[in-house]
Every structure is written in C-alpha cells, then in structure tokens.
Write a protein that holds these residues in place. Structure first.
Motif, mmCIF file in Angstrom:
data_model
loop_
_atom_site.group_PDB
_atom_site.id
_atom_site.type_symbol
_atom_site.label_atom_id
_atom_site.label_comp_id
_atom_site.label_asym_id
_atom_site.label_seq_id
_atom_site.Cartn_x
_atom_site.Cartn_y
_atom_site.Cartn_z
ATOM 1 N N CYS A 1 0.866 -1.178 0.000
ATOM 2 C CA CYS A 1 0.000 0.000 0.000
ATOM 3 C C CYS A 1 0.899 1.223 0.000
ATOM 4 O O CYS A 1 1.618 1.468 0.969
ATOM 5 C CB CYS A 1 -0.913 0.020 1.219
ATOM 6 S SG CYS A 1 -1.871 1.553 1.316
ATOM 7 N N ARG A 2 0.882 2.000 -1.067
ATOM 8 C CA ARG A 2 1.744 3.175 -1.168
ATOM 9 C C ARG A 2 1.320 4.268 -0.190
ATOM 10 O O ARG A 2 2.128 5.065 0.255
ATOM 11 C CB ARG A 2 1.704 3.687 -2.628
ATOM 12 C CG ARG A 2 2.389 5.016 -2.886
ATOM 13 C CD ARG A 2 3.893 4.894 -2.703
ATOM 14 N NE ARG A 2 4.570 6.157 -2.965
ATOM 15 C CZ ARG A 2 4.810 7.105 -2.051
ATOM 16 N NH1 ARG A 2 4.382 6.924 -0.809
ATOM 17 N NH2 ARG A 2 5.454 8.200 -2.367
ATOM 18 N N CYS A 3 0.029 4.308 0.141
ATOM 19 C CA CYS A 3 -0.457 5.353 1.057
ATOM 20 C C CYS A 3 -0.190 5.004 2.513
ATOM 21 O O CYS A 3 -0.315 5.862 3.382
ATOM 22 C CB CYS A 3 -1.952 5.577 0.877
ATOM 23 S SG CYS A 3 -2.426 6.061 -0.791
ATOM 24 N N GLY A 4 0.108 3.745 2.795
ATOM 25 C CA GLY A 4 0.404 3.358 4.179
ATOM 26 C C GLY A 4 -0.815 3.138 5.048
ATOM 27 O O GLY A 4 -0.891 3.644 6.166
ATOM 28 N N THR A 5 -1.767 2.364 4.552
ATOM 29 C CA THR A 5 -2.986 2.123 5.339
ATOM 30 C C THR A 5 -2.905 0.831 6.150
ATOM 31 O O THR A 5 -3.928 0.306 6.578
ATOM 32 C CB THR A 5 -4.228 2.046 4.424
ATOM 33 O OG1 THR A 5 -4.066 0.938 3.517
ATOM 34 C CG2 THR A 5 -4.409 3.313 3.621
ATOM 35 N N TYR A 6 -1.698 0.318 6.364
ATOM 36 C CA TYR A 6 -1.546 -0.999 6.981
ATOM 37 C C TYR A 6 -2.226 -1.134 8.343
ATOM 38 O O TYR A 6 -2.801 -2.164 8.661
ATOM 39 C CB TYR A 6 -0.057 -1.336 7.115
ATOM 40 C CG TYR A 6 0.661 -1.465 5.796
ATOM 41 C CD1 TYR A 6 0.150 -2.264 4.776
ATOM 42 C CD2 TYR A 6 1.861 -0.791 5.563
ATOM 43 C CE1 TYR A 6 0.826 -2.399 3.562
ATOM 44 C CE2 TYR A 6 2.541 -0.931 4.350
ATOM 45 C CZ TYR A 6 2.016 -1.725 3.355
ATOM 46 O OH TYR A 6 2.678 -1.857 2.159
ATOM 47 N N LYS A 7 -2.125 -0.078 9.144
ATOM 48 C CA LYS A 7 -2.704 -0.149 10.486
ATOM 49 C C LYS A 7 -4.201 -0.436 10.392
ATOM 50 O O LYS A 7 -4.731 -1.289 11.095
ATOM 51 C CB LYS A 7 -2.446 1.189 11.200
ATOM 52 C CG LYS A 7 -3.034 1.294 12.591
ATOM 53 C CD LYS A 7 -2.718 2.666 13.194
ATOM 54 C CE LYS A 7 -3.459 2.894 14.495
ATOM 55 N NZ LYS A 7 -3.137 4.223 15.054
ATOM 56 N N ARG A 8 -4.859 0.289 9.508
ATOM 57 C CA ARG A 8 -6.311 0.122 9.393
ATOM 58 C C ARG A 8 -6.675 -1.190 8.699
ATOM 59 O O ARG A 8 -7.716 -1.770 8.982
ATOM 60 C CB ARG A 8 -6.918 1.315 8.663
ATOM 61 C CG ARG A 8 -6.798 2.589 9.487
ATOM 62 C CD ARG A 8 -7.652 3.698 8.925
ATOM 63 N NE ARG A 8 -7.416 4.934 9.671
ATOM 64 C CZ ARG A 8 -8.187 5.998 9.599
ATOM 65 N NH1 ARG A 8 -9.241 6.000 8.808
ATOM 66 N NH2 ARG A 8 -7.916 7.077 10.306
ATOM 67 N N ILE A 9 -5.835 -1.628 7.773
ATOM 68 C CA ILE A 9 -6.106 -2.921 7.122
ATOM 69 C C ILE A 9 -6.130 -4.017 8.181
ATOM 70 O O ILE A 9 -7.048 -4.833 8.241
ATOM 71 C CB ILE A 9 -5.036 -3.233 6.042
ATOM 72 C CG1 ILE A 9 -5.200 -2.283 4.836
ATOM 73 C CG2 ILE A 9 -5.120 -4.690 5.592
ATOM 74 C CD1 ILE A 9 -4.105 -2.401 3.786
ATOM 75 N N ARG A 10 -5.118 -3.992 9.051
ATOM 76 C CA ARG A 10 -5.026 -5.034 10.086
ATOM 77 C C ARG A 10 -6.219 -4.956 11.034
ATOM 78 O O ARG A 10 -6.809 -5.965 11.397
ATOM 79 C CB ARG A 10 -3.702 -4.863 10.843
ATOM 80 C CG ARG A 10 -3.145 -6.157 11.378
ATOM 81 C CD ARG A 10 -1.663 -6.053 11.618
ATOM 82 N NE ARG A 10 -1.313 -4.989 12.552
ATOM 83 C CZ ARG A 10 -0.054 -4.582 12.757
ATOM 84 N NH1 ARG A 10 0.937 -5.144 12.095
ATOM 85 N NH2 ARG A 10 0.202 -3.608 13.601
ATOM 86 N N LYS A 11 -6.564 -3.727 11.377
ATOM 87 C CA LYS A 11 -7.704 -3.514 12.269
ATOM 88 C C LYS A 11 -8.998 -4.042 11.628
ATOM 89 O O LYS A 11 -9.817 -4.690 12.271
ATOM 90 C CB LYS A 11 -7.824 -2.002 12.517
ATOM 91 C CG LYS A 11 -8.490 -1.605 13.803
ATOM 92 C CD LYS A 11 -8.211 -0.112 14.032
ATOM 93 C CE LYS A 11 -9.216 0.503 14.970
ATOM 94 N NZ LYS A 11 -9.073 1.966 15.027
ATOM 95 N N ALA A 12 -9.168 -3.752 10.353
ATOM 96 C CA ALA A 12 -10.386 -4.172 9.652
ATOM 97 C C ALA A 12 -10.445 -5.691 9.516
ATOM 98 O O ALA A 12 -11.515 -6.287 9.620
ATOM 99 C CB ALA A 12 -10.449 -3.512 8.272
ATOM 100 N N ILE A 13 -9.293 -6.326 9.325
ATOM 101 C CA ILE A 13 -9.285 -7.794 9.229
ATOM 102 C C ILE A 13 -9.697 -8.401 10.572
ATOM 103 O O ILE A 13 -10.529 -9.296 10.625
ATOM 104 C CB ILE A 13 -7.895 -8.320 8.781
ATOM 105 C CG1 ILE A 13 -7.616 -7.880 7.334
ATOM 106 C CG2 ILE A 13 -7.825 -9.844 8.892
ATOM 107 C CD1 ILE A 13 -6.207 -8.191 6.829
ATOM 108 N N HIS A 14 -9.121 -7.866 11.661
ATOM 109 C CA HIS A 14 -9.527 -8.349 13.001
ATOM 110 C C HIS A 14 -11.020 -8.148 13.208
ATOM 111 O O HIS A 14 -11.719 -9.022 13.706
ATOM 112 C CB HIS A 14 -8.768 -7.585 14.088
ATOM 113 C CG HIS A 14 -7.360 -8.062 14.291
ATOM 114 N ND1 HIS A 14 -7.036 -9.376 14.514
ATOM 115 C CD2 HIS A 14 -6.183 -7.381 14.302
ATOM 116 C CE1 HIS A 14 -5.718 -9.498 14.653
ATOM 117 N NE2 HIS A 14 -5.180 -8.293 14.526
ATOM 118 N N SER A 15 -11.484 -6.980 12.828
ATOM 119 C CA SER A 15 -12.893 -6.645 13.050
ATOM 120 C C SER A 15 -13.810 -7.564 12.246
ATOM 121 O O SER A 15 -14.822 -8.054 12.746
ATOM 122 C CB SER A 15 -13.084 -5.169 12.689
ATOM 123 O OG SER A 15 -14.409 -4.886 12.394
ATOM 124 N N ALA A 16 -13.438 -7.843 11.003
ATOM 125 C CA ALA A 16 -14.251 -8.750 10.183
ATOM 126 C C ALA A 16 -14.198 -10.167 10.741
ATOM 127 O O ALA A 16 -15.199 -10.892 10.708
ATOM 128 C CB ALA A 16 -13.757 -8.727 8.739
#
Lengths: 768, 191
Positions: B169-184
C-alpha cells in the motif's frame, strides 16, 4: 531575537509548485471576493442545456451535471441551487459538489463536509458528486501543497452559509415572521416562536426565487456548534472502492477504446532516429504505431514511439518487441555516482554565501566545540501505485480527456499550445487518482494521451507500465550538505553553516532551483542561532525534478533535525531542551502570515510530543527514542520514534508518537489517515528507497528494486492533536518531514551510530 | 481457419492490407495463436474468444470483460494490487496466463459479496474503519484478506502480517487494514 532569515513568505520553490501557485493566485482573488462569484448551478444548467446536447458520456465515469443535463435536458427549475456547490431538490435530495481531485487525501469527503456543516444538514442526507473542471464555477481545482484546506475554508463555508441563510429567509417569508425567529437545524428551518418546522425540500422552490446574499456578510457557525467537522467521517467513495466499481483514471472505458503505450528514450531527453514500426504494426492486436517528435519540454511531450493496440497486453508485448534507434545527442549523460563525487568536492571548499546572518566565521573561531558533518540523501520516485495513465478522445475538432491529474485546470492551456486546439474545445474530466504525492502535479501523461489521440479517430487510453513509471518520473532530487555547527562553552548553538548543492535546470540561467530543490536558511527552523551562513552552490540538472510530498521539507527536515540532535549530543545536553532553546520565545516571526514560522506553535507541539512520548524515560539496551520537529505546509508536527535495534542492525520501529497543530482537524478519520500514511511513507523512504542513474537513465525498474514498506514493519502510531484558533490547514504533507530524523535520532540513541546517508540500508541498517 | 469479423475490421481500420500475401501470413499466424477460453467469473460462465492465450488473467478481466475492479500495479506479482481468487485461493492475476485458467473458477472484488445487497464482512469492515486513502490497492488487499480468513478464521497480528506481506500500500494504510481484518474476523469474516 528577530530573525530576518525567517521573515520571507515561503517561495513557491520551497513550499509548493510555482505553476500551481500562479494558477491559484490568479483564481483566488476571484474566489475570495465572495462565494457568489460562482455561477449559480441553476443558471449553468440552463446554459449547458443548450450547449451540452452533443455530449456522449454513456460509458464514462464522469457523472458531471453537464452529462446529466445532456441526458435529461434542463434541470428542474424548482430546485434550489444558490451556487455551483449545492443542489437541494424538491424531493429532499441534497447534492454537494466535490471540486478538487481526490488523490487519497480525503478531499472528496472533507470539502463537502465543510459545506454541509454550514448548510446545517445531516451528513447522511448528502450525496457527494465529483464536479467538473471549471475555474469559473468552482475556482481553483487542484491537489497540491496541502493547500486545498486553507484556500477553500472560507469560500466553502460561505457557500454553505449562503444557502442556509436563504432557506431561513424562505421560511420567514412563508411564515411571515422575522428571519431572527427562524433557526436552521439539520435540514429543517424551525420557527422559534411556535416550534413549527419546514424541511429544506419544502423551502427549496421559495428559496430559489430569493436574491443571493453576499457570502462575506453571512454569519458563519462557531466551532462549538459543529456537528460534522471534527468527526470520524468515512470516505464517500468507500462502497465503490470495496466493491471494485470503476473510479480511477485507469478504469475509464469508452466505446471502441484503443490501448496505447508511449515509449521514450531511457536516457532523459533522447529523441527517435528510427524504429521498427512496420514490424510492430504487423503484430497481433496492433492497430497503429508512430513516432511523436514532442516539444522537448519534460512536463509536456518528450519524443517517443506510440503504439496503439486492441488490448493493454498486446500493447505491452509490442513495447517489448519495439526496437528504437535513439538519438542520444540531446539526452542526459548524468550519473548519480558523478553527482556524488562532484558534490563532495564542491561542498568541501568555501563558497559564496547565498544567505547570511551574523558572522559565522567568528562564531566558529570563538566556539568551544565545532561539529562538522556531511549529510546526503538520494533521488526518489513517487511510485504511485496506479501507474500514470490518461484517456483522450479527439473528435469533431474537440479534445476530451479523462485525466487522473492533480492540476486538471492546467491541462487545457498546455494542450492548446501543443496541439493547436482552442481551449474552448478542450474538456477535462477529473477522475479518482491512485496516489498523487506530487507526481501528478505535472501532466506529461495527459499531453502524451492527447497527442496520440489527436492522430486517430478513436478514444485512446494511455497506460504506462511500472517500468516506464519508475523510469520517467519527476524525481525528488538528491542532496548534499556539508554542515558545520559552533557551540560555545555553555553548550549553546552559536553558529551553523551549510555548504550545499542546489540543482538548477540544465540550459537555464542557473538562478532558479529545479522543482522542489531549493535550500533556504529558514529550512533550519532554529531562529535563535545568531550566526548562520548558507552557501548554495548551483549545479545544472537535466534529469527531470519534481515536487515530492512536502517538497524541500521532505529531505531538509531530516538533515537539520538530525544535525541539531548531533549538536545537542556534542554539547552533552538533553535534545528536547536544546531544541526548544532554538525556538526561543513563543512568537510569530511575521504575525498573520501563516507560512512564516510561529515558534509558539512549534514549542507547543514539541512539548506535547515529549510528554506523550515518554521523553526522558529510561529504555532497555538496544532501544532508543528520537525526537524531531518540522513546520511545513502550514502545519506544525513533532514526532517521537522508539526503536529496537538488534546486533545485526535490524531496526524495528516500535512506536511513533505524533503531536500536531493544524488549527483544527476537519475529519478525524481522513486526517489521521494522512498522518498514519505519512509515518509509513517516512519509514518506507528511509528504509531502502533510492533512485540511481547512469548515462542519464534510471536503474531501478520495479518494486523489487524500489521497495515499499510492508505491513509487518507497521509501528504503533499515536496521534495527538493540539486544537488552536488558527484556520485549519492541510494534512497531505506536513506529517512526513519530521519522521526520518525521529527514527535516525532514535537509532543513534540505541546504537551510538549516527546515520548521515539515506536510505539507512546504505549505512548497514535494515527496517524489519 | 475461422476469420473473425471484428479482427478483420480492426486490421482494415489500421490500414493493414490483408489482401497482400505477407499480410495473409501474418493474419493466419495471428488467428492460429488465438484461443477461445471459458472461465467462470463470479459464478457466471464467460466465454472469451480470439484472445492470445498468453494474455494475463488481469488484462482479460480488465480489457476483455470490462471488469476493472482488479488493478494493475507492477505486472510482476510484486505488489498484489491484482489479487483475485482462483478456485477459492488468492493469486496474482497479472502473472497467470488466461490459458492456465481455462475451465476454472475466478472470483474478483466485484463478486466477493455473496449477494448484491449483502457485502462481505471484510468490505463492511473496510468501510467502517475507513481503510482506503487513494484506494487503488484495496481491492487486492481485500481479496487477499478474504483468502486468509477462509483459511484462518481468527488470525493474529503476526499471521495477518505474514499473509498480507505481498500486498503493498503506497499510502500506508496498513494499520487500518489489520484492524479491519480483526474486526471482520470477529464478525464471522470467513463466511
């Protein structure tokens, strides 16, 4: 002390694109007059109803009002649309136009939020539509320099407030009461005396018949009254994004679309002698292939070979089979290795001062301690994940473009000259952009697509492959700083000298720096240093330079914030205390000038970062904590990084604490996304990114040689916002600059090793 | 040998002379190398005729089927933007020739939601946590995350990092990606 070195307005070259600023200034006079200078949407729809009949946008992503007008004829005359941004229909629909290009900075969401806030409607009731490109109706439309927030803050609040006041007036007229008895509340006007309500939809027709008040005279809401601004509001395109709907430039489809590649000389500036065009044209799926001579302007049309195919794959395959005899005479012969040697040599000798205050030589000779260090950083590519692309269609003498551009308003003027088409016959549609970072402030890809489309009678989508994208960027220039610092017997910083290189465009007068390449004394951001000397040695550069996220600041923050730490260590003083001393008394160096350093805001964010980042708390062996501060793009950021470094020099960035002052945060979600992204970008950049070149050609070709950070390297990021009374400012850039020095200062604390060359992989460190 | 009218029309438009002998040779080479491929895309049977069998699945989806949700990033399987599911497993569609997926089943971001009005838990989590910045890589991120959750209903941070390592991810959204995976995951994301 008063410091004249800081009193200048940041020049375009220091802070933001000159072309972009020029444009903005030209329009902003108009815009700031009042929101009423925008042509009301209703009037526009009437006009376009006549003019727009010929538009065919059936497969287009562009859902512009003009397209609707073309499809459905004139709009409902009963709808209320006091300006280009707002449409309230009798059925209750509230449509707000998003005027600026969305590059990931969240602007398609937060500019409409500003309007909706003042309009006083629930966010859930709003439909956001991307606007057309039209300076007359929307003012400046661009995404760069973190300028969209400050420049739109007043006009868009006024646009919303004008509509709200007219709805109040409509209700007062309906009820025959004074306007002062009518209050706007979440899509209704409420009669204070009897509690009766009328919805905006019910009032739309009456409001549409009323005179439009002057935007500057309408009351604006107090921050304490805000219901939308400052909240966590997800992006308006999210549903389309997560379900894979077409949104981006590269997704554009049109009937009969051909897919094009454009192959340029690997060495910048080379032209075409000949190419195996017949063999290329005989290949499967290839419709045409031809040479374009170009105009030799790097951000317009360089010489190259266009290949048009029925599919992207066939175009890419043909590109592999293309054989070109390049004319290297006009091409760059430059080499990064040579630049490094040259720069070392030049900056090791005394030169002419380009900026000076006090007497640095005296400070140096009187100093108890003198610290000398040489810092260097490489060229960088923007590496947008969506490669450069653009769709163009030339028919009946008219050019229409679908461009993922950060400066869509500058395209028509450029193409008009390039292709001799009247500007009124050029229409540009803006599409979502898969990453900007400054790359798409320049519209070379749009010029290429249009020049190719100009030669055929079908729509053409130009796509660059990843290799072309890395090989033909406008790079963040590398830099070299031979620094000397003087400390007195009390460990106070009495002088700083920077012998540096400023690239200027090859073939020019050597006076103007390349894009994003300036170095100024004010970049040191230590206004208390009494003796400062900058020797900026000019060197010509042919490799195209460009504005890269936080131009100048993105590299200079690391240099100066590292060196200040280095001096604090040499003075055996606490870095926080030493840094605060460089800011001096809390004051604004030029009151009222947002782009001039305000030490009070600098002190406040630095202290906040220190407090939240456990400054001074002991750490385990192999761990370190680093501090850094920078002011750029009107935003004040202090950052603290905590790292763990193992015996093999593997660096884990464990935690980054960010303290920020951007006035107020408009969208908690979008704003924090920008800061988190800047921190990741900062680590990504310092880890292992470097563009090198030999014989005028870039050597890195894809993400294997120009790596982006991966998820496992994600640190814990904590963000603390200082809310101040200053106007809100942008977040696309200012969180980036301080990050690198926070990390390398932390590595120094953990290991005793000072990193003076970027990326840190050059110094044997690896981000894990 | 079957002459496919649109191909001839395209040659004519290009000015290519199909009556000349050289051209006939070229044309026959072209048409012999073309294939008809049948794949299932998001549960729908799609026949793609006259395609170069070496065409990557990515460009088949984008150019031949006009399904542009799957993105082009690097063309070499380095960035993950083009991730789709092949027979339920995540693959890089830029690096798989269409001939290799003949007769098989592909799921793209457009078909990840089981029903049109019911999004996949990951898609909902992505919206709730406002993961995207520019959004360009997110289709690939979501497809790869869906594959992860189908194998591991409740992954740890480390398991997510490992599984998602190939998606940049060029924009650096990794933190939220991980959070969203946990949440799902907590909402039955494997479903």
């Amino acid at each position: 002390m008063n410091n004249d070195l800081y009193n200048h307005d940041l020049e375009p070259d220091v802070d933001m694109p000159a072309e972009f600023i020029e444009r903005q200034n030209r329009h902003s006079a108009k815009v700031s007059e009042s929101a009423n200078s925008f042509i009301p949407r209703r009037q526009f729809l009437k006009m376009s109803g006549i003019a727009g009949g010929g538009l065919v946008l059936a497969f287009s992503l562009s859902r512009s009002p003009r397209a609707k007008a073309a499809n459905h004829g004139e709009s409902d005359s009963t709808e209320f649309s006091p300006n280009a941004f707002i449409q309230i229909k009798p059925d209750g629909t509230i449509v707000i136009a998003a005027k600026n290009p969305e590059v990931g900075q969240g602007i398609k969401t937060f500019l409409p939020m500003i309007i909706a806030e003042e309009l006083e409607v629930p966010w859930e009731s709003v439909t956001v539509e991307q606007s057309e490109i039209d300076a007359k109706r929307f003012g400046p439309q661009s995404a760069g320099g973190s300028q969209s927030t400050p420049r739109n803050w007043d006009p868009l609040r006024q646009a919303g407030a004008v509509a709200r006041e007219m709805l109040i007036a409509a209700a007062a007229k309906t009820w025959r009461v004074s306007e002062s008895k009518c209050n706007a509340d979440q899509g209704f006007i409420v009669n204070e005396s009897n509690g009766k309500k009328l919805s905006y939809a019910e009032l739309a027709t009456t409001a549409a018949s009323l005179p439009i008040p002057d935007g500057k005279t309408v009351p604006l809401k107090k921050r304490s009254e805000y219901k939308i601004l400052g909240k966590f509001i997800p992006g308006v395109d999210n549903q389309a994004l997560v379900t894979g709907q077409p949104l981006f430039g590269i997704d554009q489809q049109l009937p009969g679309l051909l897919h094009a590649v454009y192959v340029k000389c690997p060495s910048f500036g080379g032209t075409v002698n000949s190419a195996n065009l017949d063999a290329i044209k005989a290949r499967p799926g290839i419709v045409d292939a031809f040479v374009l001579e170009g105009n030799g302007v790097d951000n317009e049309l360089s010489a190259g070979v266009a290949i048009l195919a029925k599919s992207t794959y066939e175009a890419f395959q043909a590109e592999k089979a293309l054989q070109v005899d390049w004319n290297h005479d006009p091409a760059s012969k430059e080499s990064w290795t040579d630049f490094q040697k040259q720069a070392r040599e030049i900056t090791s000798k005394p030169g002419k001062a380009t900026e000076e205050q006090g007497d640095f030589s005296a400070a140096q000779s009187e100093a108890k301690t003198v610290v000398e260090s040489f810092y260097t950083y490489p060229f960088l590519s923007h590496a947008n994940l969506e490669p450069q692309n653009c769709t163009a269609w030339f028919r009946d003498g008219k050019m229409e473009l679908w461009a993922p551009s950060q400066t869509p308003q500058s395209i028509a003027g450029m193409l008009s000259k390039l292709l001799d088409i009247d500007q009124s016959n050029i229409e540009v549609n803006q599409l979502r952009i898969g990453g900007g970072f400054g790359r798409r402030l320049l519209n070379d890809f749009a010029c290429e697509a249009a020049a190719i489309a100009h030669k055929v009678d079908t729509p053409v989508k130009l796509i660059w492959n990843r290799e072309s994208d890395l090989a033909h960027d406008f790079y963040r220039v590398g830099g070299f700083h031979n620094l000397t610092g003087a400390l007195d017997s009390k460990g106070r910083l009495t002088g700083l000298q920077d012998r540096t290189i400023v690239y200027t465009p090859a073939g020019g007068d050597g006076k103007r720096p390349v894009r994003g390449g300036n170095v100024r004394a004010s970049n040191i951001q230590c206004p208390e240093i009494p003796n400062v000397r900058i020797e900026a040695n000019s060197l010509p550069l042919q490799i195209p330079a460009g504005w890269w996220r936080a131009p100048s600041s993105c590299s200079l923050a690391w240099v100066f914030q590292s060196f200040v730490h280095e001096l604090a260590v040499a003075a055996k003083r606490d870095h926080l205390e030493f840094l605060l001393e460089q800011f001096g008394e809390p004051r604004w160096l030029k009151k009222g000038k947002a782009n001039v350093f305000n030490t009070e805001r600098a002190i406040n964010v630095t202290k906040l970062a220190a407090e939240k980042g456990d400054w001074g708390k002991p750490m385990k062996k192999g761990q370190g904590r680093g501090l850094s501060f920078y002011f750029s793009h009107l935003g004040y950021f202090a950052e603290i990084a905590e790292v763990t470094v193992d015996s093999s020099n593997n660096v884990k960035v464990d935690r980054v604490v960010v303290a920020a002052d951007v006035g107020m945060l408009l969208n908690k979600s979008g704003g924090e996304n920008q800061v988190e992204g800047s921190v990741i970008d900062g680590i990504s950049t310092l880890a292992d990114q470097e563009i090198t070149f030999e014989n005028g050609a870039v050597k890195e070709s894809n993400f294997d040689t120009y790596p982006l950070l991966r998820m496992s390297a994600q640190p814990n990021i904590e963000i603390h916002w200082l809310t101040s009374d200053y106007s809100p400012t942008g977040l696309g850039e200012p969180a980036f600059p301080p990050l690198a020095a926070a990390v390398t200062n932390a590595i120094h604390q953990a290991t005793g090793k000072r990193i003076r060359a970027m990326p840190i992989s050059k110094e044997g460190f690896k981000i894990v | 040998m079957r002459l496919y009218p649109p191909a001839i029309a395209d040659f004519e438009r290009s000015g290519f002379d199909i009556s000349s002998s050289d051209a006939t040779v070229e044309l026959s080479l072209l048409l012999e190398s073309m294939a008809t491929i049948t794949i299932s895309v998001n549960g729908e049977r799609r026949e793609i005729s006259d395609i170069d069998p070496a065409t990557p699945l990515l460009w088949t989806l984008r150019d031949h089927l006009q399904m542009v949700g799957t993105k082009f990033g690097c063309g070499k399987g380095l960035c993950g933007a083009c991730t789709v599911h092949l027979n339920g497993a995540s693959v890089r569609s830029c690096s798989i020739p269409i001939s290799a997926v003949d007769g098989q089943s592909v799921t793209t971001i457009e078909g990840l939601a089981a029903k049109a009005n019911k999004l996949h838990p990951l898609q909902e989590a992505w919206m709730e946590h406002d993961v995207p910045q520019c959004g360009y890589c997110q289709a690939g991120q979501i497809m790869n995350a869906a594959s992860l959750l189908s194998r591991n209903a409740n992954p740890s941070d480390t398991e997510i990092n490992d599984a998602m390592a190939g998606n940049l991810c060029r924009c650096g959204t990794y933190k939220r990606i991980r959070k969203a995976i946990h949440s799902a995951a907590t909402k039955g994301g494997a479903a």
